[in-house]
Design a protein around this motif. Structure first.
Motif, PDB file in Angstrom:
ATOM      1  N   ARG A 308       4.165   4.011  13.239  1.00  0.00           N
ATOM      2  CA  ARG A 308       4.026   2.909  13.754  1.00  0.00           C
ATOM      3  C   ARG A 308       2.782   1.920  12.811  1.00  0.00           C
ATOM      4  N   THR A 309       1.633   2.695  12.887  1.00  0.00           N
ATOM      5  CA  THR A 309       0.575   2.323  12.418  1.00  0.00           C
ATOM      6  C   THR A 309      -0.005   3.365  11.312  1.00  0.00           C
ATOM      7  N   GLY A 310       0.833   4.575  11.180  1.00  0.00           N
ATOM      8  CA  GLY A 310       0.297   5.702  10.155  1.00  0.00           C
ATOM      9  C   GLY A 310       1.013   6.951  10.598  1.00  0.00           C
ATOM     10  N   LEU A 311       0.848   8.046  10.146  1.00  0.00           N
ATOM     11  CA  LEU A 311       1.303   9.158  10.092  1.00  0.00           C
ATOM     12  C   LEU A 311       0.402  10.420  10.723  1.00  0.00           C
ATOM     13  N   LEU A 312       0.724  10.918  11.839  1.00  0.00           N
ATOM     14  CA  LEU A 312       0.006  12.026  12.329  1.00  0.00           C
ATOM     15  C   LEU A 312       0.476  13.497  11.654  1.00  0.00           C
ATOM     16  N   VAL A 313      -0.395  14.269  11.197  1.00  0.00           N
ATOM     17  CA  VAL A 313      -0.074  15.576  10.607  1.00  0.00           C
ATOM     18  C   VAL A 313      -0.729  16.918  11.348  1.00  0.00           C
ATOM     19  N   PRO A 314      -0.116  17.682  11.182  1.00  0.00           N
ATOM     20  CA  PRO A 314      -0.718  19.028  11.814  1.00  0.00           C
ATOM     21  C   PRO A 314      -1.941  19.252  11.257  1.00  0.00           C
ATOM     22  N   PRO A 315      -3.052  19.520  12.190  1.00  0.00           N
ATOM     23  CA  PRO A 315      -4.203  20.100  11.563  1.00  0.00           C
ATOM     24  C   PRO A 315      -4.336  20.895  10.532  1.00  0.00           C
ATOM     25  N   ARG A 316      -5.519  20.866   9.602  1.00  0.00           N
ATOM     26  CA  ARG A 316      -5.522  21.810   8.758  1.00  0.00           C
ATOM     27  C   ARG A 316      -4.467  22.237   7.743  1.00  0.00           C
ATOM     28  N   ASP A 317      -3.535  21.413   7.526  1.00  0.00           N
ATOM     29  CA  ASP A 317      -2.326  21.481   6.835  1.00  0.00           C
ATOM     30  C   ASP A 317      -2.266  20.671   5.425  1.00  0.00           C
ATOM     31  N   THR A 318      -2.685  21.502   4.386  1.00  0.00           N
ATOM     32  CA  THR A 318      -2.730  20.566   3.100  1.00  0.00           C
ATOM     33  C   THR A 318      -1.399  20.062   2.711  1.00  0.00           C
ATOM     34  N   ALA A 319      -0.363  21.089   2.818  1.00  0.00           N
ATOM     35  CA  ALA A 319       1.029  20.484   2.557  1.00  0.00           C
ATOM     36  C   ALA A 319       1.431  19.213   3.151  1.00  0.00           C
ATOM     37  N   ALA A 320       1.098  19.187   4.563  1.00  0.00           N
ATOM     38  CA  ALA A 320       1.396  18.135   5.406  1.00  0.00           C
ATOM     39  C   ALA A 320       0.952  16.802   5.070  1.00  0.00           C
ATOM     40  N   VAL A 321      -0.507  16.879   4.735  1.00  0.00           N
ATOM     41  CA  VAL A 321      -1.357  15.600   4.312  1.00  0.00           C
ATOM     42  C   VAL A 321      -0.569  15.273   2.882  1.00  0.00           C
ATOM     43  N   ARG A 322      -0.207  16.127   2.052  1.00  0.00           N
ATOM     44  CA  ARG A 322       0.206  15.632   0.826  1.00  0.00           C
ATOM     45  C   ARG A 322       1.655  15.045   1.160  1.00  0.00           C
ATOM     46  N   ARG A 326       2.692  11.265   0.158  1.00  0.00           N
ATOM     47  CA  ARG A 326       4.050  10.966  -0.754  1.00  0.00           C
ATOM     48  C   ARG A 326       4.904  10.013  -0.136  1.00  0.00           C
ATOM     49  N   THR A 327       5.141  10.321   1.078  1.00  0.00           N
ATOM     50  CA  THR A 327       6.168   9.427   1.936  1.00  0.00           C
ATOM     51  C   THR A 327       5.762   7.924   1.842  1.00  0.00           C
ATOM     52  N   LEU A 328       4.387   7.517   1.999  1.00  0.00           N
ATOM     53  CA  LEU A 328       3.802   6.434   2.105  1.00  0.00           C
ATOM     54  C   LEU A 328       3.645   5.752   0.552  1.00  0.00           C
ATOM     55  N   ALA A 329       3.323   6.724  -0.291  1.00  0.00           N
ATOM     56  CA  ALA A 329       3.656   6.296  -1.601  1.00  0.00           C
ATOM     57  C   ALA A 329       4.943   5.397  -2.203  1.00  0.00           C
ATOM     58  N   ALA A 330       5.783   6.175  -1.674  1.00  0.00           N
ATOM     59  CA  ALA A 330       7.279   5.902  -2.134  1.00  0.00           C
ATOM     60  C   ALA A 330       7.831   4.574  -1.404  1.00  0.00           C
ATOM     61  N   ASP A 331       7.045   4.162  -0.493  1.00  0.00           N
ATOM     62  CA  ASP A 331       7.399   3.092   0.318  1.00  0.00           C
ATOM     63  C   ASP A 331       6.395   1.942   0.744  1.00  0.00           C
ATOM     64  N   PRO A 332       6.505   1.239  -0.387  1.00  0.00           N
ATOM     65  CA  PRO A 332       5.431  -0.039  -0.182  1.00  0.00           C
ATOM     66  C   PRO A 332       5.742  -0.833   0.904  1.00  0.00           C
ATOM     67  N   ALA A 333       6.906  -1.087   1.204  1.00  0.00           N
ATOM     68  CA  ALA A 333       7.356  -1.755   2.684  1.00  0.00           C
ATOM     69  C   ALA A 333       6.722  -1.048   3.864  1.00  0.00           C
ATOM     70  N   ARG A 335       4.191   0.961   4.131  1.00  0.00           N
ATOM     71  CA  ARG A 335       2.710   0.795   3.812  1.00  0.00           C
ATOM     72  C   ARG A 335       2.196  -0.436   4.651  1.00  0.00           C
ATOM     73  N   ALA A 336       2.995  -1.472   3.924  1.00  0.00           N
ATOM     74  CA  ALA A 336       2.709  -2.965   4.454  1.00  0.00           C
ATOM     75  C   ALA A 336       2.963  -3.121   6.011  1.00  0.00           C
ATOM     76  N   ALA A 337       3.792  -2.488   6.430  1.00  0.00           N
ATOM     77  CA  ALA A 337       4.100  -2.699   7.949  1.00  0.00           C
ATOM     78  C   ALA A 337       3.277  -1.811   8.500  1.00  0.00           C
ATOM     79  N   TYR A 338       2.765  -0.770   8.320  1.00  0.00           N
ATOM     80  CA  TYR A 338       1.934   0.229   9.122  1.00  0.00           C
ATOM     81  C   TYR A 338       0.558  -0.734   9.030  1.00  0.00           C
TER      82      TYR A 338
END
Length: 375
Positions: A308-322, A326-333, A335-338
């Motif tokens: 709703r306001t962002g994305l939570l990812v598992p701690p210490r997980d480089t792939a999860a951050v990436r 990537r998910t937000l980069a591909a979806d401008p709408a 990003r704006a909603a969050y």
């Protein structure tokens, strides 16, 4: 009310403890109370404390070996003298560990109620810097906080940690945010062109550059096509991170309106540290209308509504951050909603509102002490 704020750090230091202590002092003055701050001397604080809204007593200190931005107070009689001379009704201990321990001892000797504010995950730091020492860190924290009339935790995760490790009399006190300074209106297209001349998506980190912040988790994001990583802050890990993120923009330490302009000009804010008891920069990003990626640990659990306001990812997980970026980069709408939802979520979390909650905790402690004395 006459309050002495004994803090391990104070401006011109730039960190959560210093900022919160400053805001507390300002709010006390605004509400007609009389605060006094006791803090370690710093190399930069050789003259009057220009930012301080009240008198400041500086205690001699030395830089922490290997991390000169952190100062450790030396033994001094100034703490007890300050409490006596100010005729304190209550002592506020901000992140007590060294100077705060002396403040707690002085308050106990003088019979003054003390409120301890838990702000730093010292056990997590011990694990990061020494690979061990968590049990010793918790013993130290427990001994300090058990002596307080009340310990205030900044998040539900921190509150649970304190209770699980035997700290009694714990309450919740979150942090405020300046929703005027940090605002989507400060988005600056000229700055964006400067930071990302090829119109890349700008992913920013703001905070100390130190091992416990694990900023190297952004190496995966750094490799995404069409993404520019911007790092704001300074610290002992800067040289290492500059090598790990060779195409990132390192802006160094920024404050005030300049920092607010940078926040609002980001497309995504990425926080990486798993040891945050609150995480003020996440809240500042939300106030700036920027979607957040943060670890599902500690303070961000209270701040970021996943999906709703962002994305939570598992701690210490480089792939999860990436993947989150990537998910937000591909979806401008999205990003704006969050971003809009994040701004709405923090609009009521002003320092004035949070400061009044603190005053309520003070009143409860003073009332309990009066009842105990009368009994």
């Amino acid at each position: 009310m006459r309050v002495v704020i004994v803090t391990e750090s104070f401006p011109p230091d730039v960190n959560g403890v210093a900022h919160c202590a400053l805001q507390t002092a300002r709010h006390l003055v605004d509400r007609g109370h009389a605060p006094l701050v006791v803090a370690p001397a710093t190399a930069a604080a050789t003259g009057p404390d220009a930012e301080a809204p009240c008198p400041v007593v500086r205690v001699p200190s030395l830089p922490l070996p290997g991390y000169p931005q952190v100062r450790v107070a030396l033994p001094s009689r100034r703490v007890a003298a300050a409490l006596t001379e100010h005729r304190a009704d209550l002592v506020h201990l901000a992140g007590p560990f060294v100077l705060g321990v002396r403040g707690m001892a002085a308050a106990a000797r003088l019979g003054i109620p003390a409120v301890a504010v838990y702000q730093t995950d010292l056990a997590g730091y011990a694990r990061t810097y020494m690979g061990a020492g968590e049990a010793a860190a918790w013993r130290r924290l427990r001994s300090v906080h058990r002596a307080a009339d009340l310990t205030l935790a900044p998040s539900t995760a921190a509150l649970r940690d304190l209770e699980a490790h035997g700290v009694p009399r714990v309450g919740l006190w979150p942090r405020g945010v300046d929703t005027v300074r940090f605002h989507p209106a400060h988005r600056d297209e000229a700055l964006r062109r400067e930071l990302a001349p090829a119109s890349e998506l700008i992913v920013g980190y703001v905070g100390r550059l130190a091992p416990e912040k694990q900023v190297e988790l952004l190496t995966g994001v750094h490799g995404l096509p069409g993404v520019r990583v911007v790092v704001v802050g300074d610290g002992p890990s800067r040289a290492h991170l500059a090598g790990a993120l060779p195409d990132a923009v390192f802006l160094g330490r920024r404050t005030g309106g300049e920092l607010a302009r940078i926040f609002a000009s980001l497309d995504v804010f990425a926080h990486t540290g798993p040891f945050e008891t609150f995480c003020q920069t996440v809240q500042e990003a939300m106030a700036s209308g920027v979607p957040v990626v943060a670890p599902a640990a500690g303070g961000p659990l209270d701040l970021v509504a996943h999906g709703r306001t962002g994305l939570l990812v598992p701690p210490r997980d480089t792939a999860a951050v990436r993947e989150a970026v990537r998910t937000l980069a591909a979806d401008p709408a999205r990003r704006a909603a969050y971003g809009a939802a994040g701004r709405a979520a923090v609009e009521g979390r002003t320092w004035a509102a949070v400061g009044d909650r603190l005053l309520g905790h003070y009143d409860d402690v003073l009332a309990a002490r009066r009842t105990a004395v009368a009994a």
